[in-house]
Motif scaffolding. Structure first.
Motif, short mmCIF file in Angstrom:
data_model
loop_
_atom_site.label_atom_id
_atom_site.label_comp_id
_atom_site.label_asym_id
_atom_site.label_seq_id
_atom_site.Cartn_x
_atom_site.Cartn_y
_atom_site.Cartn_z
N ASP A 4 0.83 -1.20 0.00
CA ASP A 4 0.00 0.00 0.00
C ASP A 4 0.87 1.26 0.00
OD1 ASP A 4 -2.47 1.23 -0.05
OD2 ASP A 4 -2.73 1.21 2.11
N LEU A 5 1.89 1.25 0.83
CA LEU A 5 2.80 2.39 0.95
C LEU A 5 3.57 2.61 -0.35
CD1 LEU A 5 4.27 4.52 2.72
CD2 LEU A 5 5.84 2.70 3.40
N ALA A 6 3.96 1.52 -1.00
CA ALA A 6 4.74 1.62 -2.23
C ALA A 6 3.88 1.97 -3.44
CB ALA A 6 5.47 0.30 -2.49
N ALA A 7 2.57 2.13 -3.20
CA ALA A 7 1.63 2.43 -4.29
C ALA A 7 1.79 1.43 -5.43
CB ALA A 7 1.81 3.86 -4.81
N ALA A 8 2.01 0.16 -5.03
CA ALA A 8 2.20 -0.89 -6.03
C ALA A 8 0.89 -1.38 -6.62
CB ALA A 8 2.95 -2.06 -5.40
N ALA A 9 -0.23 -1.01 -6.00
CA ALA A 9 -1.53 -1.51 -6.44
C ALA A 9 -2.11 -0.64 -7.54
CB ALA A 9 -2.48 -1.58 -5.25
N THR A 10 -1.47 -0.61 -8.69
CA THR A 10 -1.93 0.23 -9.79
C THR A 10 -2.94 -0.47 -10.67
OG1 THR A 10 -0.02 -0.50 -11.08
CG2 THR A 10 0.19 1.58 -9.86
N THR A 11 -3.10 -1.79 -10.53
CA THR A 11 -4.09 -2.54 -11.28
C THR A 11 -5.11 -3.12 -10.31
OG1 THR A 11 -2.92 -4.65 -11.12
CG2 THR A 11 -2.31 -3.17 -12.96
N VAL A 12 -6.24 -3.56 -10.84
CA VAL A 12 -7.27 -4.15 -9.99
C VAL A 12 -6.73 -5.39 -9.29
CG1 VAL A 12 -9.53 -5.25 -9.97
CG2 VAL A 12 -9.15 -3.22 -11.38
N SER A 13 -5.99 -6.21 -10.03
CA SER A 13 -5.42 -7.43 -9.45
C SER A 13 -4.48 -7.11 -8.30
CB SER A 13 -4.68 -8.23 -10.53
OG SER A 13 -4.05 -9.35 -9.98
N ALA A 14 -3.60 -6.13 -8.49
CA ALA A 14 -2.66 -5.75 -7.44
C ALA A 14 -3.38 -5.15 -6.24
CB ALA A 14 -1.63 -4.77 -7.98
N ALA A 15 -4.41 -4.34 -6.51
CA ALA A 15 -5.17 -3.74 -5.41
C ALA A 15 -5.90 -4.81 -4.61
CB ALA A 15 -6.18 -2.73 -5.97
N LEU A 16 -6.38 -5.85 -5.28
CA LEU A 16 -7.04 -6.95 -4.56
C LEU A 16 -6.05 -7.73 -3.70
CD1 LEU A 16 -9.54 -8.23 -7.26
CD2 LEU A 16 -10.13 -7.28 -5.02
N THR A 17 -4.79 -7.78 -4.12
CA THR A 17 -3.76 -8.42 -3.30
C THR A 17 -3.57 -7.65 -2.00
OG1 THR A 17 -2.60 -9.30 -5.23
CG2 THR A 17 -1.33 -9.09 -3.19
N VAL A 18 -3.53 -6.32 -2.09
CA VAL A 18 -3.43 -5.49 -0.88
C VAL A 18 -4.65 -5.72 0.01
CG1 VAL A 18 -3.36 -3.13 0.00
CG2 VAL A 18 -1.98 -3.76 -1.98
N VAL A 19 -5.83 -5.77 -0.60
CA VAL A 19 -7.07 -6.02 0.15
C VAL A 19 -6.96 -7.31 0.95
CG1 VAL A 19 -9.48 -6.74 -0.14
CG2 VAL A 19 -8.66 -4.69 -1.29
#
Length: 335
Positions: free
Chosen positions: A162-177
């Protein structure tokens, strides 16, 4: 029963903090203990302790004060996570009151952040102590500890993403979730409770219920972070937008934005000085792209998946009923 569990968890936390206050070195200022006590005991849904307790009961174990203490330890770990999260996000408020680093900023903002970091560290250390001193048999505590350790690792890994703003795609954001919120809120507490009761065999069934429910919980949290009423959530509604928090909601918006509006979105999103007019513009874009509606569908799909898994799980009827009610509490909420 859930309200009873919450009251007992609060009582256990209060008693534990009283004991720690008695051990606090006389040479150190005591003001920080008052701030920390107020933060830990000031509200909160107590979902993690509740899921832990019903994981225990779901494994067939009877009610016991010792598991309430173990479950309450998860709330101290949650306090650690919230305190550090507010420092990272530079959030001014939490649960309708000043965040810990703001409350401790009596000698300046830097002092407040540093003092709050220590408070968070103390909560993490106390969570470990409270868990190990809960009074359950040592072999049961040892059996559950690997799940607790995995939960802590997942939370910190998710926070880093989350801090690295790595969730730029839906898939990556769901990983953070999944890492930062879902497993830490539902799945791991359930599994910890079951392990404490000797119910290792329930792990997969509890994950089949907990993972989608935890996803839905975190997706709801992200929606409230943009569209929630600050008077109810206790946090400013535009904080996630000012911070540039890379949620599923934002990833879906970016995917669907017309090119003509993309530059405007990127100019506003993540602007620390974002005003209410700018926040309203971003909200309008999120709604217009259909991103909000898609997230609401995702929440509904995951809720249905979780409840189907709960129905199929081999659990006592009272545990199934309470977990079903907790699922509604976790998803259909305004804060």
């Amino acid at each position: 029963m859930t309200d009873d569990v919450r009251d007992r968890v609060d009582a256990a936390l209060s008693a534990f903090l009283d004991q720690r206050g008695g051990e606090w070195p006389a040479q150190a200022p005591h003001d920080v203990l008052g701030v920390l006590r107020r933060f830990v005991l000031a509200g909160g849904k107590r979902l993690r302790p509740a899921f832990c307790y019903w994981g225990w009961r779901g494994a067939g174990a009877p009610d016991a004060d010792e598991v309430i203490v173990a479950a309450a330890a998860l709330e101290l770990f949650h306090a650690f996570a919230l305190i550090h999260d507010d420092i990272i996000d530079d959030s001014d408020r939490r649960r309708g009151e000043p965040s810990v680093h703001r409350r401790l900023a009596v000698r300046g903002a830097a002092f407040g952040r540093h003092a709050a970091l220590l408070c968070g560290d103390l909560c993490a250390a106390w969570a470990e102590q409270m868990f190990h001193e809960c009074g359950l048999p040592p072999d049961r505590i040892a059996g559950a500890h690997p799940i607790l350790a995995r939960m802590r690792t997942e939370v910190i890994a998710g926070q880093y993403l989350d801090l690295a703003a790595a969730a730029t795609t839906v898939s990556a954001a769901l990983t953070v979730v999944r890492l930062k919120g879902a497993r830490y809120t539902v799945t791991r507490p359930l599994q910890i409770g079951a392990r404490l009761a000797g119910g290792e065999a329930l792990g997969e069934a509890l994950a089949a219920f907990g993972d989608p429910l935890g996803d839905a919980f975190q997706l709801r949290d992200d929606v409230l972070g943009v569209f929630g009423d600050p008077r109810v959530t206790g946090k400013p509604a535009a904080d996630d937008l000012r911070e540039g928090k890379p949620t599923v909601l934002i990833a879906l918006t970016r995917e669907a934005l017309p090119s003509a509006r993309r530059d405007r979105f990127e100019l506003l999103f993540g602007d620390p000085g974002l005003d209410e007019e700018g926040a309203a513009t971003l909200r309008e874009m999120i709604v217009a792209t259909g991103a909000l509606a898609r997230v609401e569908r995702m929440i509904g799909e995951r809720r249905d998946e979780a409840l189907s898994a709960l129905e199929a799980a081999c659990l006592p009827d009272d545990a199934r009923k309470e977990l079903s009610e907790l699922a509604v509490t976790a998803i259909d909420r305004s804060h």
